[in-house]
Scaffold this motif. Structure first.
Motif, mmCIF file in Angstrom:
data_model
loop_
_atom_site.group_PDB
_atom_site.id
_atom_site.type_symbol
_atom_site.label_atom_id
_atom_site.label_comp_id
_atom_site.label_asym_id
_atom_site.label_seq_id
_atom_site.Cartn_x
_atom_site.Cartn_y
_atom_site.Cartn_z
ATOM 1 N N THR A 1 -5.611 -31.788 5.023
ATOM 2 C CA THR A 1 -4.702 -32.877 5.334
ATOM 3 C C THR A 1 -4.824 -34.033 4.353
ATOM 4 O OG1 THR A 1 -5.223 -32.312 7.627
ATOM 5 C CG2 THR A 1 -3.834 -34.231 7.266
ATOM 6 N N TYR A 2 -6.027 -34.290 3.895
ATOM 7 C CA TYR A 2 -6.251 -35.363 2.925
ATOM 8 C C TYR A 2 -5.397 -35.165 1.676
ATOM 9 C CZ TYR A 2 -8.535 -37.578 -1.059
ATOM 10 O OH TYR A 2 -8.779 -38.253 -2.221
ATOM 11 N N THR A 3 -5.404 -33.963 1.134
ATOM 12 C CA THR A 3 -4.645 -33.683 -0.090
ATOM 13 C C THR A 3 -3.153 -33.803 0.152
ATOM 14 O OG1 THR A 3 -6.380 -32.189 -0.868
ATOM 15 C CG2 THR A 3 -4.225 -31.964 -1.885
ATOM 16 N N TYR A 4 -2.678 -33.261 1.262
ATOM 17 C CA TYR A 4 -1.246 -33.315 1.552
ATOM 18 C C TYR A 4 -0.774 -34.768 1.685
ATOM 19 C CZ TYR A 4 -2.631 -28.609 3.078
ATOM 20 O OH TYR A 4 -3.174 -27.358 3.164
ATOM 21 N N THR A 5 -1.616 -35.595 2.318
ATOM 22 C CA THR A 5 -1.248 -36.993 2.502
ATOM 23 C C THR A 5 -1.261 -37.749 1.176
ATOM 24 O OG1 THR A 5 -2.297 -36.883 4.685
ATOM 25 C CG2 THR A 5 -1.737 -39.056 3.862
ATOM 26 N N THR B 1 1.933 -37.514 -0.580
ATOM 27 C CA THR B 1 3.129 -38.008 0.106
ATOM 28 C C THR B 1 3.040 -39.494 0.443
ATOM 29 O OG1 THR B 1 2.194 -37.231 2.211
ATOM 30 C CG2 THR B 1 3.717 -35.759 1.070
ATOM 31 N N LEU B 2 2.055 -39.884 1.238
ATOM 32 C CA LEU B 2 1.990 -41.248 1.742
ATOM 33 C C LEU B 2 1.096 -42.164 0.920
ATOM 34 C CD1 LEU B 2 1.817 -40.416 5.554
ATOM 35 C CD2 LEU B 2 3.823 -41.011 4.190
ATOM 36 N N GLY B 3 0.386 -41.606 -0.064
ATOM 37 C CA GLY B 3 -0.384 -42.451 -0.957
ATOM 38 C C GLY B 3 -1.870 -42.491 -0.673
ATOM 39 N N GLU B 4 -2.592 -43.195 -1.578
ATOM 40 C CA GLU B 4 -4.050 -43.153 -1.588
ATOM 41 C C GLU B 4 -4.695 -43.750 -0.341
ATOM 42 O OE1 GLU B 4 -6.464 -43.872 -5.288
ATOM 43 O OE2 GLU B 4 -6.955 -45.722 -4.185
ATOM 44 N N LEU B 5 -4.244 -44.919 0.092
ATOM 45 C CA LEU B 5 -4.880 -45.567 1.229
ATOM 46 C C LEU B 5 -4.752 -44.732 2.494
ATOM 47 C CD1 LEU B 5 -6.347 -47.927 2.506
ATOM 48 C CD2 LEU B 5 -4.140 -49.080 2.803
ATOM 49 N N VAL B 6 -3.556 -44.211 2.766
ATOM 50 C CA VAL B 6 -3.365 -43.378 3.953
ATOM 51 C C VAL B 6 -4.172 -42.088 3.817
ATOM 52 C CG1 VAL B 6 -1.690 -42.174 5.395
ATOM 53 C CG2 VAL B 6 -1.082 -44.358 4.338
ATOM 54 N N ALA B 7 -4.230 -41.544 2.576
ATOM 55 C CA ALA B 7 -5.024 -40.328 2.342
ATOM 56 C C ALA B 7 -6.491 -40.581 2.657
ATOM 57 C CB ALA B 7 -4.862 -39.861 0.903
ATOM 58 N N TRP B 8 -7.000 -41.743 2.233
ATOM 59 C CA TRP B 8 -8.395 -42.070 2.533
ATOM 60 C C TRP B 8 -8.611 -42.177 4.044
ATOM 61 C CZ3 TRP B 8 -13.284 -42.133 1.366
ATOM 62 C CH2 TRP B 8 -14.143 -42.883 2.162
ATOM 63 N N TRP C 1 -11.178 -39.897 6.080
ATOM 64 C CA TRP C 1 -12.240 -40.468 6.907
ATOM 65 C C TRP C 1 -12.114 -39.977 8.340
ATOM 66 C CZ3 TRP C 1 -16.672 -42.650 5.844
ATOM 67 C CH2 TRP C 1 -17.336 -43.427 6.797
ATOM 68 N N ASP C 2 -10.895 -39.870 8.806
ATOM 69 C CA ASP C 2 -10.635 -39.367 10.148
ATOM 70 C C ASP C 2 -11.116 -37.922 10.303
ATOM 71 O OD1 ASP C 2 -9.102 -39.227 12.796
ATOM 72 O OD2 ASP C 2 -8.080 -37.683 11.634
ATOM 73 N N LEU C 3 -11.004 -37.138 9.227
ATOM 74 C CA LEU C 3 -11.422 -35.740 9.286
ATOM 75 C C LEU C 3 -12.919 -35.586 9.525
ATOM 76 C CD1 LEU C 3 -9.244 -34.159 6.445
ATOM 77 C CD2 LEU C 3 -8.978 -33.852 8.910
ATOM 78 N N VAL C 4 -13.693 -36.648 9.231
ATOM 79 C CA VAL C 4 -15.122 -36.585 9.537
ATOM 80 C C VAL C 4 -15.324 -36.419 11.045
ATOM 81 C CG1 VAL C 4 -17.321 -37.825 9.403
ATOM 82 C CG2 VAL C 4 -15.675 -37.982 7.518
ATOM 83 N N PHE D 1 -15.702 -32.667 -1.142
ATOM 84 C CA PHE D 1 -15.616 -32.184 -2.523
ATOM 85 C C PHE D 1 -14.346 -32.706 -3.187
ATOM 86 C CE2 PHE D 1 -13.631 -28.897 -5.223
ATOM 87 C CZ PHE D 1 -14.587 -28.734 -6.213
ATOM 88 N N THR D 2 -13.220 -32.606 -2.491
ATOM 89 C CA THR D 2 -11.939 -33.045 -3.034
ATOM 90 C C THR D 2 -11.856 -34.568 -3.127
ATOM 91 O OG1 THR D 2 -10.893 -31.087 -2.076
ATOM 92 C CG2 THR D 2 -9.441 -32.878 -2.756
ATOM 93 N N ILE D 3 -12.309 -35.265 -2.086
ATOM 94 C CA ILE D 3 -12.262 -36.725 -2.096
ATOM 95 C C ILE D 3 -13.134 -37.288 -3.223
ATOM 96 C CG2 ILE D 3 -12.794 -38.806 -0.767
ATOM 97 C CD1 ILE D 3 -12.168 -37.272 1.771
#
Length: 491
Positions: free
Chosen positions: A93-97, A100-107, A111-114, A348-350
């Motif tokens: 989900t991080y990569t997909y976001t 699309t929605l940009g870096e801050l939302v991706a972060w 973080w939520d995925l933790v 790894f990706t982040i």
């Protein structure tokens, strides 16, 4: 600073090129990926949470809760399949976001995925501890209760009324340590062991359905939807909703499948098969197990850590109770394995994007695994599992999963407009209707969760924002490269 300064989007072409430059070993086929999903989905949901949700929220209507959860996951799973085939990298989900929605939302979603992965692994490892202690007791091996429970929790009550309190949950920490070592040694080897354990627990689950169905008392299903107690979420139709929301984190398996995209042999074909195949199989099994379980045991008596074993005890087949515990251990083990695997691949990706320290992106020169990241994650999860009660852990997971799913559905709609001409190996049917339905179903389930869960999510996300603004923003690779904020010339 303006909002636009935090909306830098990572071009899809750059995402794929970056993944090719830091290759994880492509060792997983469609069967292994499907087994990976089943390995994560079939676990705590069937062996622990089904009984709890039935006893506290939905009664026999827990069957309907799983139907509702399955419908929501079907819409979301179709969106995941398109994105995993279009962007076959490890970030989920991080990569997909990010695209699309940009870096801050991706972060924020990273973080939520933790909550989904690390805390989910800790939650399930505590459940694993309960089952292994029970199984060993069948063979005359007794682990001191104080060393199999979190500090200050009730570990056991003696016949004379004495209460034993926990000191540390050593079995929970032990299983996390063992599985972390396996993952460090190699994905292919871990996948083989996972496939074996998936076969074991599927056999046990099917045996429970087939044998248990002969002992079902249909009167236990009436009323199917018990009358509401006057409080939202406690039986009645609101209880069906609450039950579905509580057990929803068990469906995280197909999200974990998407983290394996970069290690798939043929991601364009294997990812949709793995995601949708594992989801379909597991939803059917959940509904059947819920039906048999509530048909054997009256739902008020199912508020225990091992509801399936309790049902077998009611049947009176002692040998089958031992088999069920072995199957439960296999089931819970594969869940922990997949969650630890998924967390390391997301970090790894982040880290490659500069939002986390580079240690999380270092690959072992021989094993081709993110070994330092895996060890760090395993250590933290083991400590949390050893010291934290399962109730506190479990409450944080479902809302994080649902939040991530909402953004995945939104990403499909966005990319269909911004990249309408890009070839898609798999296309979600009925866009934008299907993604919108996925969003609405997830929001509906989020509404069904108690306000305390929302409060914990908000606090966790605020902590994540502090980490981003103190480290991630200043080390962002995309920001340093001066990447364009527009996607119009990406491909």
């Amino acid at each position: 600073m303006t909002i636009a300064d935090y909306m830098h989007r990572k071009p899809i072409a750059d995402i794929i090129r970056g993944s090719e430059a830091h290759t994880l070993a492509p060792s997983l086929g469609a069967l292994s990926i499907t087994a990976l999903g089943i390995g994560c989905i079939i676990g705590a949901g069937i062996f622990v949470l089904t009984g709890t949700a039935a006893a506290q929220y939905a009664g026999p209507g827990i069957m309907l809760s799983f139907v509702l959860g399955g419908i929501a996951c079907a819409f979301v799973g179709l969106c995941y399949a398109e994105l995993a085939a279009l962007i076959p990298v490890a970030g989920s989900t991080y990569t997909y976001t990010y695209a699309t929605l940009g870096e801050l939302v991706a972060w924020v979603i990273g973080w939520d995925l933790v909550l989904e992965y690390a805390m989910g692994a800790a939650t399930v490892s505590v459940g694993w501890s309960g089952y292994v202690v029970s199984l060993l007791r069948n063979f005359g091996i007794n682990i001191p209760p104080a060393f199999a429970a979190a500090p200050d929790t009730v570990a056991d009550k003696l016949a004379d009324g004495t209460v034993i309190y926990g000191i540390v949950n050593l079995p929970a920490a032990f299983i996390v340590a063992v599985l972390t070592f396996m993952l460090v040694m190699g994905t292919k080897e871990s996948a083989r062991i996972n496939n074996i354990m998936v076969a074991v627990k599927l056999t046990v689950v099917l045996a429970f359905i087939l044998i248990g169905s002969a002992y079902v008392v249909s009167a236990n299903w009436h009323p199917l939807v018990p009358e509401n107690t006057g409080q939202f979420g406690h039986f009645g139709w609101s209880g069906i909703l609450r039950g579905s929301a509580v057990v929803f984190f068990a469906f995280i398996g197909f999200d974990a499948v998407s983290t394996a995209a970069q290690e798939a042999k043929n991601p364009q074909r294997d990812m949709p098969i793995g995601i949708l195949g594992s989801l379909a199989i597991c939803t059917v099994l959940y509904i059947l197990v819920a039906a048999v379980l509530t048909g054997i045991v009256p739902y008020p008596a199912l508020n225990v850590a091992d509801p399936i074993a309790k049902a077998v005890d009611v049947i009176g087949l002692t040998w089958f109770a031992v088999l069920i515990k072995i199957g439960a251990l296999a089931g819970l083990t594969t869940v922990i394995l997949v969650l630890l695997y998924g967390q390391s691949r997301i970090f790894f990706t982040i880290a490659h994007d500069g939002l986390l320290p580079p240690v999380f992106a270092q690959i072992h020169p021989v094993r081709r695994t993110p070994w330092k990241s895996q060890i760090l994650i395993g250590t933290v999860v083991a400590i949390v599992a050893a010291l934290t009660p399962i109730g506190i852990l479990g409450e944080m997971v479902s809302i994080g999963t649902l939040f991530a799913f909402v953004l995945v559905c939104g990403a499909v709609i966005f990319l269909r407009k911004s990249h309408a001409d890009v070839t898609r190996p798999f296309r979600t049917p009925g866009v934008p209707v299907v993604p919108i339905l996925g969003i609405l179903f997830c929001l509906l389930l989020m509404v069904g969760l108690p306000w305390e869960t929302w409060a914990r999510l908000i606090v966790w996300l605020l902590i994540g924002l502090v980490v981003y603004f103190t480290y991630g923003r200043n080390h962002s690779v995309l920001r340093k490269e001066g990447a364009p904020k527009s996607l119009c010339q990406e491909l």
